[in-house]
Design a protein around this motif. Structure first.
Motif, PDB file in Angstrom:
ATOM      1  N   HIS A 526       1.006  -1.251   0.135  1.00 51.29           N
ATOM      2  CA  HIS A 526       0.079   0.215   0.173  1.00 51.29           C
ATOM      3  C   HIS A 526       0.832   1.297   0.011  1.00 51.29           C
ATOM      4  N   THR A 527       2.180   1.315  -0.397  1.00 54.57           N
ATOM      5  CA  THR A 527       3.018   2.421  -0.217  1.00 54.57           C
ATOM      6  C   THR A 527       2.914   3.165  -1.419  1.00 54.57           C
ATOM      7  N   ILE A 528       2.485   2.643  -2.497  1.00 52.23           N
ATOM      8  CA  ILE A 528       2.416   3.437  -3.586  1.00 52.23           C
ATOM      9  C   ILE A 528       0.855   3.325  -4.189  1.00 52.23           C
ATOM     10  N   THR A 529       0.241   4.446  -4.383  1.00 50.57           N
ATOM     11  CA  THR A 529      -1.091   4.614  -4.513  1.00 50.57           C
ATOM     12  C   THR A 529      -1.128   5.691  -5.676  1.00 50.57           C
ATOM     13  N   VAL A 530      -2.565   5.767  -6.278  1.00 54.48           N
ATOM     14  CA  VAL A 530      -2.586   6.755  -7.435  1.00 54.48           C
ATOM     15  C   VAL A 530      -2.770   8.073  -6.834  1.00 54.48           C
ATOM     16  N   ASP A 531      -3.298   8.165  -5.679  1.00 55.48           N
ATOM     17  CA  ASP A 531      -3.729   9.500  -4.751  1.00 55.48           C
ATOM     18  C   ASP A 531      -2.626   9.985  -4.151  1.00 55.48           C
ATOM     19  N   LYS A 532      -1.713   9.215  -3.877  1.00 50.26           N
ATOM     20  CA  LYS A 532      -0.713   9.737  -2.706  1.00 50.26           C
ATOM     21  C   LYS A 532       0.780   9.738  -3.260  1.00 50.26           C
ATOM     22  N   THR A 533       1.062   9.101  -4.443  1.00 52.11           N
ATOM     23  CA  THR A 533       2.210   8.916  -4.947  1.00 52.11           C
ATOM     24  C   THR A 533       2.280   8.849  -6.385  1.00 52.11           C
ATOM     25  N   PRO A 534       1.507   9.769  -7.072  1.00 53.16           N
ATOM     26  CA  PRO A 534       1.493   9.888  -8.642  1.00 53.16           C
ATOM     27  C   PRO A 534       2.760   9.672  -9.411  1.00 53.16           C
ATOM     28  N   ASP A 535       3.864  10.165  -8.955  1.00 56.45           N
ATOM     29  CA  ASP A 535       5.138  10.039  -9.892  1.00 56.45           C
ATOM     30  C   ASP A 535       5.739   8.478  -9.783  1.00 56.45           C
ATOM     31  N   LEU A 536       5.215   7.927  -8.712  1.00 60.85           N
ATOM     32  CA  LEU A 536       5.766   6.512  -8.539  1.00 60.85           C
ATOM     33  C   LEU A 536       4.817   5.574  -9.347  1.00 60.85           C
ATOM     34  N   CYS A 537       3.616   6.074  -9.268  1.00 58.45           N
ATOM     35  CA  CYS A 537       2.618   5.288 -10.115  1.00 58.45           C
ATOM     36  C   CYS A 537       2.886   5.430 -11.545  1.00 58.45           C
ATOM     37  N   LYS A 538       3.381   6.274 -12.048  1.00 57.25           N
ATOM     38  CA  LYS A 538       3.943   6.618 -13.394  1.00 57.25           C
ATOM     39  C   LYS A 538       5.012   5.817 -13.660  1.00 57.25           C
ATOM     40  N   ALA A 539       5.899   5.834 -12.695  1.00 57.44           N
ATOM     41  CA  ALA A 539       7.149   4.783 -13.014  1.00 57.44           C
ATOM     42  C   ALA A 539       6.710   3.415 -12.936  1.00 57.44           C
ATOM     43  N   ALA A 540       5.732   3.061 -12.015  1.00 63.83           N
ATOM     44  CA  ALA A 540       5.204   1.544 -11.878  1.00 63.83           C
ATOM     45  C   ALA A 540       4.626   1.303 -13.445  1.00 63.83           C
ATOM     46  N   GLU A 541       3.777   2.159 -14.144  1.00 66.81           N
ATOM     47  CA  GLU A 541       3.530   2.093 -15.236  1.00 66.81           C
ATOM     48  C   GLU A 541       4.308   1.904 -16.280  1.00 66.81           C
ATOM     49  N   ASN A 542       5.651   2.636 -16.269  1.00 63.18           N
ATOM     50  CA  ASN A 542       6.637   2.525 -17.160  1.00 63.18           C
ATOM     51  C   ASN A 542       7.389   1.016 -16.909  1.00 63.18           C
ATOM     52  N   THR A 543       7.310   0.463 -15.499  1.00 65.78           N
ATOM     53  CA  THR A 543       8.041  -0.694 -15.312  1.00 65.78           C
ATOM     54  C   THR A 543       7.051  -2.112 -15.960  1.00 65.78           C
ATOM     55  N   LEU A 544       5.859  -1.764 -15.969  1.00 64.87           N
ATOM     56  CA  LEU A 544       4.922  -2.771 -16.487  1.00 64.87           C
ATOM     57  C   LEU A 544       5.034  -2.838 -18.048  1.00 64.87           C
ATOM     58  N   HIS A 545       5.060  -1.667 -18.532  1.00 69.74           N
ATOM     59  CA  HIS A 545       5.461  -1.749 -20.020  1.00 69.74           C
ATOM     60  C   HIS A 545       6.733  -2.443 -20.236  1.00 69.74           C
ATOM     61  N   LYS A 546       7.698  -1.976 -19.514  1.00 72.22           N
ATOM     62  CA  LYS A 546       8.942  -2.689 -19.553  1.00 72.22           C
ATOM     63  C   LYS A 546       8.914  -4.247 -19.614  1.00 72.22           C
ATOM     64  N   ARG A 547       8.223  -4.656 -18.344  1.00 69.69           N
ATOM     65  CA  ARG A 547       8.115  -5.888 -18.389  1.00 69.69           C
ATOM     66  C   ARG A 547       7.581  -6.811 -19.503  1.00 69.69           C
ATOM     67  N   GLY A 548       6.490  -6.178 -20.062  1.00 70.93           N
ATOM     68  CA  GLY A 548       5.900  -6.565 -21.262  1.00 70.93           C
ATOM     69  C   GLY A 548       4.740  -7.619 -20.745  1.00 70.93           C
ATOM     70  N   GLU A 549       3.969  -8.319 -21.517  1.00 69.46           N
ATOM     71  CA  GLU A 549       2.716  -9.087 -21.354  1.00 69.46           C
ATOM     72  C   GLU A 549       3.122 -10.674 -21.108  1.00 69.46           C
ATOM     73  N   GLU A 550       4.117 -11.411 -21.568  1.00 68.93           N
ATOM     74  CA  GLU A 550       4.504 -12.662 -21.463  1.00 68.93           C
ATOM     75  C   GLU A 550       4.885 -12.725 -20.152  1.00 68.93           C
ATOM     76  N   GLY A 551       4.713 -14.146 -19.649  1.00 66.06           N
ATOM     77  CA  GLY A 551       4.771 -14.568 -18.465  1.00 66.06           C
ATOM     78  C   GLY A 551       4.069 -15.842 -18.130  1.00 66.06           C
TER      79      GLY A 551
END
Length: 713
Positions: A526-551
């Motif tokens: 719960h330390t990264i949330t859309v409401d409280k840590t928008p910059d980290l959420c944007k970085a998390a989004e970039n992380t998911l794009h980087k990881r890709g969809e396979e797995g």
């Protein structure tokens, strides 16, 4: 609202017995109000183990192959396990630990990775258990003069807890089995079946889910008319279409009814393999066909065991989580010995892989998977989650707090003060993942991986909150935690805009790696949330794009939940769709993730965690919560599930939630609590209202979040 209307809004209807089991080859149940029966359907008897039907009562499991002339029932009992209680300590570990820490401090990460092998342990001793079992030939039953027969099967083992060797056990499995058999002899098949249905359905029918593509198929009372696209379940030319065929066609028809089925199938499996008093669900739940199954079918604590229990709270199956806490209690006993001897630390520690005997020391092998002492701490976060959903203060005081306390003591001792005032973990790995060290060599051991620190932050926050509730704010332990919290490294953003996985911005040799450990703070943390840590959420989004969809399957379902917590319905649904890939057991090595014909999820091979992860992730797409906040339809794919209704999901604060929507917009929401008054901030598409939820009343809100009714339960 009339009394009978209240019942329709609050309760999930039961199905008839014929919806639970279809002798023609399907398993499931009516699932309350779904207009399509929740059935896994087959075109014939199983050809592979993953074509067979899983059934279970929490302790006993079976795979039903569905033959007529010749039937196979493959059986499991949850304590039939190899090995004996072990000594999970290593007196040489402190010396090896000092060596590894020095190498890390000097920046010699490759050398530290090599040296960390000295910290790894051994597998459980298997000498005593050799899967006492004999095969007896020519034991057959011949039944004549009838067209049906009832076989009563019971099972037991000499397992008497994780601390007793089988050879020292005073438990007699034969007498126990005979006693159980005797207790059933006066019960008819109909009696036993009715008891089973009542036991199962009392849990299953707490939640119903209906999804529809069409925005025109929701009735005034909130129920759905099924789309024409779902009519392919029955084909006049070809009879019943198998579930396997439906999975195959999902990439083109995107049948929402199949999403409903897989969501409820995960709940079915959890009810069937984890009940109060049983063993914890392992890597395959309770179903296994091999003497030496993949990864030992063991309890893996760097995602898999935890994911098994993700749906237990939001999907209204909290009783099914009890074995996890019983297991953690056993782990804490062995883990205290491991912490004291191996690391000269107080409290208790658990590493990545455990077993029936509550193994807590590092597993054998390389540091990249073996050297990860955060397994117990992650499981501890489930204790606090259980409290936030149930608000059970007795549970918090008597069960959760002592286990949180022991975990916290270890974490405080494990942290090392470094120049600059920060506290770090050393050695540290990001589960099963390597990095490229500055010297160009691949390594896994460094310091303060993002996951380490994220889990520690979570545990520290939880014990502080628990202490406040229990009036223990002034305890010395809490003061130590409060002093340590601001000295933990913040979550950092890498040069490429993603979340840093390690304390340094190391090069990643496998950007599509299956684990998403550095996103723990987004979910389930719960330390990264859309409401409280928008910059980290944007970085998390970039992380998911980087990881890709396979797995593998579990990675796919984790990604669904992560995208849901970023409120990104498009990508959450893309990962839902990605999971519906039919795996051919003869060619499974070519697959990554997917579903078998019986809806078991694939790594491959079969791992059950993604079945549970999927149910939890779909729930997170529809409802998210804190103790004070409730977010409605936060990641609803409005173009895919235009209309729908979910009843019986749980939110934190001991609130039950019903939601119906149409044309992609909220239609009506009902909230109630039977045991706990609650104050909730309700959020929907930028609008927020505060609601006081009193015990025993159903509060109904319209799409403007205006309370239009408050009726007695």
């Amino acid at each position: 609202m009339e009394e009978e209307d209240i019942g329709e809004w609050v309760l999930v209807r039961r199905s008839t017995e014929k919806d639970l089991w279809n002798p023609s080859g399907s398993v499931g149940d009516g699932g309350g109000e779904s207009s399509e029966p929740l059935k896994v359907t087959f075109g014939g008897p199983a050809k592979h183990w993953t074509d067979a039907i899983p059934i279970g009562n929490g302790r006993l499991g079976a795979m039903v192959w569905g033959g007529v002339a010749s039937e196979i029932l493959q059986l499991n009992e949850d304590t039939l396990w190899t090995g004996t209680p072990g000594n999970y300590t290593d007196p040489k570990a402190p010396e090896a630990l000092a060596e590894v820490r020095k190498l890390v401090d000097n920046g010699e990460y490759f050398a530290a990775t090599e040296a960390a092998v000295k910290l790894s342990g051994n597998p459980s001793d298997i000498s005593e258990s050799r899967g006492s079992i004999q095969t007896l030939d020519d034991k057959k039953l011949k039944v004549e003069g009838c067209d049906w027969a009832v076989l009563l099967l019971v099972a037991s083992s000499s397992f008497d807890g994780p601390f007793t060797k089988p050879s020292d056990s005073e438990k007699d499995p034969t007498l126990e089995s005979l006693s159980t058999l005797k207790s059933t002899k006066n019960l008819s098949y109909s009696d036993l079946y009715a008891r089973h249905l009542d036991d199962y359905q009392s849990l299953f029918h707490r939640v119903s889910l209906q999804l529809s593509k069409s925005s025109k198929n929701i009735c005034v009372d909130g129920s759905l008319k099924r789309d024409n696209h779902a009519s392919h379940i029955k084909d006049s030319d070809h009879g019943t279409v198998s579930t396997a065929e439906r999975v195959k066609s999902f990439q083109t028809d995107e049948d929402p009814a199949l999403v409903e089925l897989l969501f409820q199938f995960g709940r079915y499996l959890l009810i069937s393999c984890s009940r109060p008093g049983t063993q914890v669900a392992n890597l395959q739940g309770i179903w296994n066909k091999d003497i030496e199954p993949p990864w030992d079918a063991a309890q893996h604590l760097n995602i898999n065991l935890q994911m098994n229990y993700w749906p237990s709270l939001p999907c209204n199956l909290r009783e099914c989580q009890e074995p996890l806490f019983d297991y953690l209690s056993s782990l804490s006993v062995n883990g205290s010995k491991t912490a004291k001897v191996n690391y000269e630390a107080s409290g208790y520690v658990v590493h990545q892989i455990s077993d029936l005997w509550a193994k807590t020391s590092p597993d054998r092998g390389q540091a990249v998977w073996a050297m990860w002492p955060m397994g117990g701490a992650w499981v501890c976060t489930h204790l606090w989650e259980h409290y936030t959903y149930t608000m059970d203060k007795d549970f918090l005081k008597n069960k959760a707090y002592p286990l949180l306390e022991g975990c916290t003591l270890f974490l405080l001792d494990w942290l090392i003060e470094v120049p600059g005032g920060y506290l770090e973990t050393n050695p540290s790995t990001s589960p099963e993942h390597m990095f490229v060290a500055p010297d160009g060599k691949q390594a896994s051991v460094s310091y303060s991986s993002t996951m380490d620190i994220s889990i520690i932050k979570e545990v520290f926050s939880e014990i502080v909150s628990a202490a406040e509730i229990l009036g223990r704010n002034e305890d010395a332990l809490i003061k130590r935690v409060l002093e340590a919290q601001p000295r933990l490294l913040p979550t950092r953003i890498a040069r490429d805009g993603s979340i840093m996985e390690w304390a340094q911005d190391f090069q990643d040799p496998d950007i599509h790696h299956r684990h998403l450990s550095h996103l723990f703070g987004l979910y389930p943390g719960h330390t990264i949330t859309v409401d409280k840590t928008p910059d980290l959420c944007k970085a998390a989004e970039n992380t998911l794009h980087k990881r890709g969809e396979e797995g593998p399957g579990w990675s796919t379902t984790w990604k669904i939940a992560l995208w849901a917590h970023l409120r990104n319905s498009e990508h959450a649904y893309r990962m839902v769709k990605h999971l519906f890939d039919l795996v051919d057991p003869d060619l499974e090595a070519k697959f990554e993730g997917g579903l078998y014909s019986n809806l078991f999820t694939a790594h491959p091979p079969f791992q059950i965690d993604a079945n549970f992860g999927f149910s939890a992730a779909v729930a997170e797409m529809l409802v998210q919560s804190t103790v004070k906040d409730l977010y409605l339809l936060p990641a609803l794919p409005r173009d895919k599930w235009g209309s729908g209704c979910v009843k019986g999901l749980k939110a934190r604060g001991r609130v039950t939630v019903n939601i119906c929507w149409k044309e992609g917009d909220l239609h009506e929401v009902g909230l109630w609590s039977k045991e706990q008054n609650s104050v909730k901030r309700i959020h929907y598409r930028g609008r927020t209202v505060t609601a006081n939820i009193s015990i025993g009343r159903v509060y109904t809100f319209n799409n403007k979040l205006k309370c239009v009714r408050a009726d007695s339960l």
